[in-house]
Write an enzyme that holds these catalytic residues in place. Structure first.
Site, PDB file in Angstrom:
ATOM      1  N   ASP A  40      43.746 -17.211  -0.668  1.00 50.54           N
ATOM      2  CA  ASP A  40      44.656 -17.552   0.350  1.00 50.54           C
ATOM      3  C   ASP A  40      44.790 -18.930   1.015  1.00 50.54           C
ATOM      4  O   ASP A  40      45.556 -19.129   1.939  1.00 50.54           O
ATOM      5  CB  ASP A  40      44.822 -16.506   1.307  1.00 50.54           C
ATOM      6  CG  ASP A  40      43.459 -16.506   2.075  1.00 50.54           C
ATOM      7  OD1 ASP A  40      42.535 -17.006   1.550  1.00 50.54           O
ATOM      8  OD2 ASP A  40      43.245 -15.692   3.120  1.00 50.54           O
ATOM      9  N   GLU A  41      43.821 -19.924   0.477  1.00 53.55           N
ATOM     10  CA  GLU A  41      43.981 -21.177   1.178  1.00 53.55           C
ATOM     11  C   GLU A  41      44.204 -22.225  -0.032  1.00 53.55           C
ATOM     12  O   GLU A  41      43.748 -22.021  -0.965  1.00 53.55           O
ATOM     13  CB  GLU A  41      42.515 -21.411   1.914  1.00 53.55           C
ATOM     14  CG  GLU A  41      42.174 -20.359   2.964  1.00 53.55           C
ATOM     15  CD  GLU A  41      40.679 -20.832   3.584  1.00 53.55           C
ATOM     16  OE1 GLU A  41      40.742 -21.793   4.019  1.00 53.55           O
ATOM     17  OE2 GLU A  41      40.131 -19.712   3.550  1.00 53.55           O
TER      18      GLU A  41
END
Length: 121
Positions: free
Chosen positions: A117-118
């Site tokens: 998610d980054e």
């Protein structure tokens, strides 16, 4: 401290390079958002993603009700009886969405993924 001297070295990196910008994108409540995209009826309801015996993440309605990451399912249900739990043990849909997010952000320039998610762009 008497008798001790501090030896501090300072490294001069020169002038900062202001010709580029690095952006960090971190998709909050990533697994929960993936489930809300897969099932839009979940968007206004408190949702928790479970793995084994814990809630690994939850959406904002669940957070407002007191549910937190890494809370046991039992505690989460006690805090929020209307919590909808989605089993998140199959990571396939999250990996697929992560690839989609990365592909979109990669269109802006060089990108590096950190976890699911980054992304650094």
């Amino acid at each position: 401290m008497e008798g001790h001297s501090a030896d501090v070295s300072v490294i001069d990196f020169g002038e900062p390079d202001r010709s580029r910008v690095i952006l960090h994108f971190d998709v909050d409540a990533f697994y929960a958002q993936c489930e809300e995209i897969r099932d839009p009826s979940l968007r206004s309801r408190p949702v928790g993603i479970s793995q084994k015996f814990i809630v690994v993440t939850c959406n904002y309605p669940a957070r407002r009700a007191g549910v937190t990451k890494l809370m046991t399912i039992e505690d989460a249900r006690r805090k929020c009886p209307e919590l909808v739990l989605v089993c998140g043990e199959d990571l396939t849909p999250y990996r697929e969405m992560s690839r989609r997010v990365y592909a979109i952000l990669s269109e802006a320039g060089a990108a590096e993924r950190l976890g699911m998610d980054e992304v650094w762009v």
